[in-house]
Scaffold this motif. Structure first.
Motif, PDB file in Angstrom:
ATOM      1  N   ASP A  28       0.677  -0.846  -0.270  1.00  0.00           N
ATOM      2  CA  ASP A  28      -0.172   0.415   0.198  1.00  0.00           C
ATOM      3  C   ASP A  28       1.185   1.292  -0.009  1.00  0.00           C
ATOM      4  O   ASP A  28       0.940   2.100   0.747  1.00  0.00           O
ATOM      5  CB  ASP A  28      -0.543  -0.152   1.395  1.00  0.00           C
ATOM      6  CG  ASP A  28      -2.084   1.105   0.887  1.00  0.00           C
ATOM      7  OD1 ASP A  28      -2.334   1.168  -0.227  1.00  0.00           O
ATOM      8  OD2 ASP A  28      -2.898   1.291   2.257  1.00  0.00           O
ATOM      9  N   LEU A  29       1.730   0.911  -0.273  1.00  0.00           N
ATOM     10  CA  LEU A  29       3.231   2.485  -0.988  1.00  0.00           C
ATOM     11  C   LEU A  29       3.006   3.239  -2.274  1.00  0.00           C
ATOM     12  O   LEU A  29       4.312   3.440  -2.582  1.00  0.00           O
ATOM     13  CB  LEU A  29       4.462   1.792  -0.524  1.00  0.00           C
ATOM     14  CG  LEU A  29       4.360   1.512   0.791  1.00  0.00           C
ATOM     15  CD1 LEU A  29       5.905   0.745   0.965  1.00  0.00           C
ATOM     16  CD2 LEU A  29       3.971   2.532   2.344  1.00  0.00           C
ATOM     17  N   VAL A  30       1.319   2.728  -2.831  1.00  0.00           N
ATOM     18  CA  VAL A  30       1.477   3.399  -4.536  1.00  0.00           C
ATOM     19  C   VAL A  30       2.046   4.690  -4.485  1.00  0.00           C
ATOM     20  O   VAL A  30       2.813   5.583  -5.590  1.00  0.00           O
ATOM     21  CB  VAL A  30       0.316   3.202  -4.950  1.00  0.00           C
ATOM     22  CG1 VAL A  30       0.085   3.948  -6.325  1.00  0.00           C
ATOM     23  CG2 VAL A  30      -0.501   1.967  -4.575  1.00  0.00           C
ATOM     24  N   TYR A  31       2.217   5.431  -3.235  1.00  0.00           N
ATOM     25  CA  TYR A  31       1.693   6.903  -2.810  1.00  0.00           C
ATOM     26  C   TYR A  31       4.249   7.335  -3.274  1.00  0.00           C
ATOM     27  O   TYR A  31       4.356   7.972  -3.079  1.00  0.00           O
ATOM     28  CB  TYR A  31       2.012   8.051  -2.123  1.00  0.00           C
ATOM     29  CG  TYR A  31       2.085   7.435  -0.779  1.00  0.00           C
ATOM     30  CD1 TYR A  31       3.225   7.823  -0.062  1.00  0.00           C
ATOM     31  CD2 TYR A  31       1.806   6.310   0.003  1.00  0.00           C
ATOM     32  CE1 TYR A  31       3.886   7.939   1.160  1.00  0.00           C
ATOM     33  CE2 TYR A  31       2.252   5.660   1.572  1.00  0.00           C
ATOM     34  CZ  TYR A  31       3.135   6.486   1.871  1.00  0.00           C
ATOM     35  OH  TYR A  31       3.538   5.999   3.357  1.00  0.00           O
TER      36      TYR A  31
ATOM     37  N   LEU B 133       6.052   3.829   9.197  1.00  0.00           N
ATOM     38  CA  LEU B 133       6.899   3.112   9.308  1.00  0.00           C
ATOM     39  C   LEU B 133       7.962   1.948   8.224  1.00  0.00           C
ATOM     40  O   LEU B 133       8.494   1.983   6.803  1.00  0.00           O
ATOM     41  CB  LEU B 133       6.893   2.309  10.493  1.00  0.00           C
ATOM     42  CG  LEU B 133       7.806   3.110  11.398  1.00  0.00           C
ATOM     43  CD1 LEU B 133       6.611   2.261  13.060  1.00  0.00           C
ATOM     44  CD2 LEU B 133       8.537   3.088  11.770  1.00  0.00           C
ATOM     45  N   ILE B 134       6.261   1.439   7.299  1.00  0.00           N
ATOM     46  CA  ILE B 134       6.133   0.349   6.364  1.00  0.00           C
ATOM     47  C   ILE B 134       7.123   1.204   4.900  1.00  0.00           C
ATOM     48  O   ILE B 134       7.483   0.977   4.346  1.00  0.00           O
ATOM     49  CB  ILE B 134       5.045   0.421   5.667  1.00  0.00           C
ATOM     50  CG1 ILE B 134       4.074  -0.575   7.053  1.00  0.00           C
ATOM     51  CG2 ILE B 134       4.749  -0.921   4.292  1.00  0.00           C
ATOM     52  CD1 ILE B 134       3.239  -1.421   7.124  1.00  0.00           C
ATOM     53  N   GLY B 135       6.939   2.161   5.299  1.00  0.00           N
ATOM     54  CA  GLY B 135       7.210   3.493   4.016  1.00  0.00           C
ATOM     55  C   GLY B 135       8.603   3.721   3.473  1.00  0.00           C
ATOM     56  O   GLY B 135       9.313   3.220   3.061  1.00  0.00           O
ATOM     57  N   ILE B 136       8.994   3.805   5.178  1.00  0.00           N
ATOM     58  CA  ILE B 136      10.695   4.086   4.980  1.00  0.00           C
ATOM     59  C   ILE B 136      10.971   2.623   4.880  1.00  0.00           C
ATOM     60  O   ILE B 136      12.121   2.286   4.248  1.00  0.00           O
ATOM     61  CB  ILE B 136      10.713   4.253   6.602  1.00  0.00           C
ATOM     62  CG1 ILE B 136      10.267   6.306   7.198  1.00  0.00           C
ATOM     63  CG2 ILE B 136      11.921   5.048   7.182  1.00  0.00           C
ATOM     64  CD1 ILE B 136       9.994   6.393   8.305  1.00  0.00           C
ATOM     65  N   GLY B 137      10.418   1.878   5.620  1.00  0.00           N
ATOM     66  CA  GLY B 137      11.313   0.615   5.334  1.00  0.00           C
ATOM     67  C   GLY B 137      11.735  -0.152   4.158  1.00  0.00           C
ATOM     68  O   GLY B 137      12.440   0.095   3.607  1.00  0.00           O
ATOM     69  N   ALA B 138      10.267   0.229   3.338  1.00  0.00           N
ATOM     70  CA  ALA B 138      10.041  -0.161   1.661  1.00  0.00           C
ATOM     71  C   ALA B 138      11.454   0.251   0.904  1.00  0.00           C
ATOM     72  O   ALA B 138      12.086  -0.095  -0.015  1.00  0.00           O
ATOM     73  CB  ALA B 138       9.217   0.403   1.210  1.00  0.00           C
TER      74      ALA B 138
END
Lengths: 197, 368
Positions: free
Chosen positions: A71-74, B7-12
């Motif tokens: 869910d990181l499309v942005y 956190l998921i964003g940063i992790g990814a």
């Protein structure tokens, strides 16, 4: 996926009717700067085509299997750019290693196109249009070939124009943009063939 | 929930970047690793250098200095070397600097040519004499409002061997006008018998990277780096009459040559035309008058193109080329040495050849 356009329709549309350079006006900076000679623009065009085809596949995979599930499309902009940059670096190293002549004709252009917006543009369009992997690959390849076609045509025109007397105020980027506009009109003539959105 | 997403964003991002970085590091160590390669110089010396880097830098690390004014960016075209084996094809970045004849001789720009396998090159023997010197600025003196005399004492090595008229390269460190250190060429103004120091005459160029540094940042006592000597501008051994022509900081190499002639007791007939705008642009006039006394057949002819009222100038006036034209009668048995701006040099060459001095006897340093 929702749309059922065949991959060859996408391929030809990307070259002619939806040429990334002449309809979306993406990738202009290198188009204006490196279109003085047919030979160099062939090298650059080839490099763009290869990188577009490869990165559209890589980015499709990253989008489908990393960004969508998490869910990181942005975050797609930043991820796409990082992947493109790394790929370009890698392919430059490989080309430099395997062939001197290929490096001389193609390799030196690679650093130029890391930041080519047409390449990022292709990756973003394919996501917006929800292409399948196969469609994405042919869209990338077609767009690359279309971009190469446009820059080679432009270089041909500019080579002929070198002997013509261009009014001083228009010389350089000015006349090139005008030519690009007329070329875009010409390419619109293809639009009856196929359409993709 | 939002923190979780963040956190998921940063992790990814970190994950993707790490994977890519690891791939790059591995590629760098395998694909881009060319091991050690051999550089054969003049079929004589052999150096072992790490592969994959530009020739210019690899040679510099081995303390062999190819003259280069831009410091390896491919924008000056000076660092040409003849490659006898292992050159590979020309890069688009070299081509603007390489003529058709040079292509046939396999001459490359050493800053663009990467050493990926064993290669053989040919460079003039005198380049082995080129060294890098650590030096300390001992004096900074204003010669005119826009020309400074910079004297440097050599620290390591402590002595320099050069021919009067040659130039050195001054390394400008990183500072506000320049993000990287660059090299600029300046003629040595001191004579070769002064071995432990080097004197330069530097004219302020508005916004020039090196000249701004010298005029606004350089202080006495500062440590700097120079390398040299370079250049083909030195007095040829002959019986010909000599015409020196200079303007502005072009004084430097001529002064070196004249002082050298005095020490050697030269009796050659010599005239020195020095072009300036007004009296405030003239310098070292006393020293030149001294030379006129000490050297039997030497005369110094300063010429002003725009003397001011207050100058009360009684000497030559007009452009240096007009003054030259008035003084030269017959070019037979004359050779000329020029140093100054490209415009002055081109104009002077025309006047000299018109007066019968053959082009092959006109020597010059053109500093753009």
């Amino acid at each position: 996926m929702s749309n059922g356009i065949t991959f060859y329709a996408i391929f030809f549309a990307a070259i002619f009717t939806n040429n990334i350079l002449l309809t979306n006006y993406l990738g202009m900076c290198s188009f204006l700067a490196v279109s003085r000679e047919v030979k160099t623009s062939q090298g650059l065009g080839m490099a763009v085509a290869i990188v577009m085809a490869a990165t559209s596949v890589l980015n499709w995979l990253a989008y489908r299997y990393i960004l969508v599930p998490l869910d990181l499309v942005y975050l797609r902009f930043i991820v796409f750019i990082v992947i493109i940059a790394a790929f370009v670096q890698l392919i430059e190293m490989i080309i430099e290693r395997v062939s001197d002549s290929l490096y001389a004709s193609l390799g030196i252009f690679l650093p130029l196109i890391t930041v080519n917006c047409a390449i990022l543009g292709v990756c973003l369009f394919m996501v917006i249009r929800e292409y399948t992997l196969l469609q994405a690959f042919f869209y990338g390849l077609g767009s690359g070939i279309g971009w190469a076609l446009a820059i080679i045509a432009m270089a041909g025109i500019r080579q002929k124009m070198a002997k013509a007397r261009v009014p001083k105020g228009l010389a350089g980027a000015g006349i090139t943009l005008i030519i690009a506009g007329i070329m875009a009109l010409a390419f619109m003539g293809f639009s009856g063939m196929i359409q993709i959105t | 929930m939002i923190t979780m997403q963040l956190l998921i964003g940063i992790g990814a991002i970190c994950g993707v970047s790490t994977v890519l970085a690891v791939i790059m590091v591995i590629a760098d160590a395998t694909i881009a690793n060319y091991g050690e390669v051999k550089v054969r110089i003049n079929e004589d010396k052999e150096l072992v250098v790490p592969g994959g880097k530009p020739l210019l830098g690899s040679l510099m690390e081995q303390k062999i200095f190819i003259p280069s004014a831009c410091g390896g960016r491919g924008s000056c075209g000076l660092c040409k070397v003849k490659v006898t084996s292992g050159a590979g094809e020309y890069l688009a970045t070299e081509l603007p600097w390489i003529s058709e004849e040079e292509k046939k001789e396999n001459i490359h720009l050493s800053c663009q040519l990467k050493v990926k396998k064993d290669i053989g090159i040919r460079i003039p023997e005198r380049l082995f004499n080129v060294k890098e010197y650590a030096a300390e600025v001992v004096s900074l003196k204003d010669l005119t409002y826009d020309i400074k005399q910079v004297t440097m004492k050599l620290l390591d090595p402590m002595e320099i061997v050069f021919k009067a008229g040659q130039y050195i390269q001054f390394q400008v460190p990183e500072y506000e006008l320049s993000k990287e250190s660059v090299y600029r060429a300046y003629s040595v103004a001191s004579q070769p018998s002064v071995k432990d120091s080097v004197e330069l005459e530097i004219r302020l160029v508005p916004n020039g990277i090196c000249t701004t540094y010298v005029f606004e940042h350089l202080k006495e006592g500062e440590r700097i780096t120079i390398n040299g000597p370079y250049g083909e501008f030195f007095l040829r051994d002959s019986e010909n009459e000599i015409v020196f022509i200079a303007g502005g900081s072009g004084m430097a190499p001529i002064k070196s040559i004249l002082y050298d002639m005095r020490e050697k007791g030269s009796k050659r007939k010599a005239r020195y035309f020095f072009g300036a705008r007004a009296v405030r642009d003239l310098f070292l006039v006393e020293e030149m008058k001294e030379l006129e006394k000490d050297l039997e057949n030497f005369s110094f002819i300063p010429a002003l193109s725009e003397p001011e009222e207050k100058d009360n100038w009684t000497g030559e006036t007009g452009l240096i080329t007009d003054v030259l034209d008035r003084h030269l009668e017959n070019g037979d048995g004359t050779e000329a040495y020029l140093c100054g701006s490209p415009g002055m040099i081109d104009a002077s060459i025309k006047t000299l050849t018109k007066n019968g001095i053959p082009e092959e006897l006109i020597y010059y340093d053109k500093f753009a």
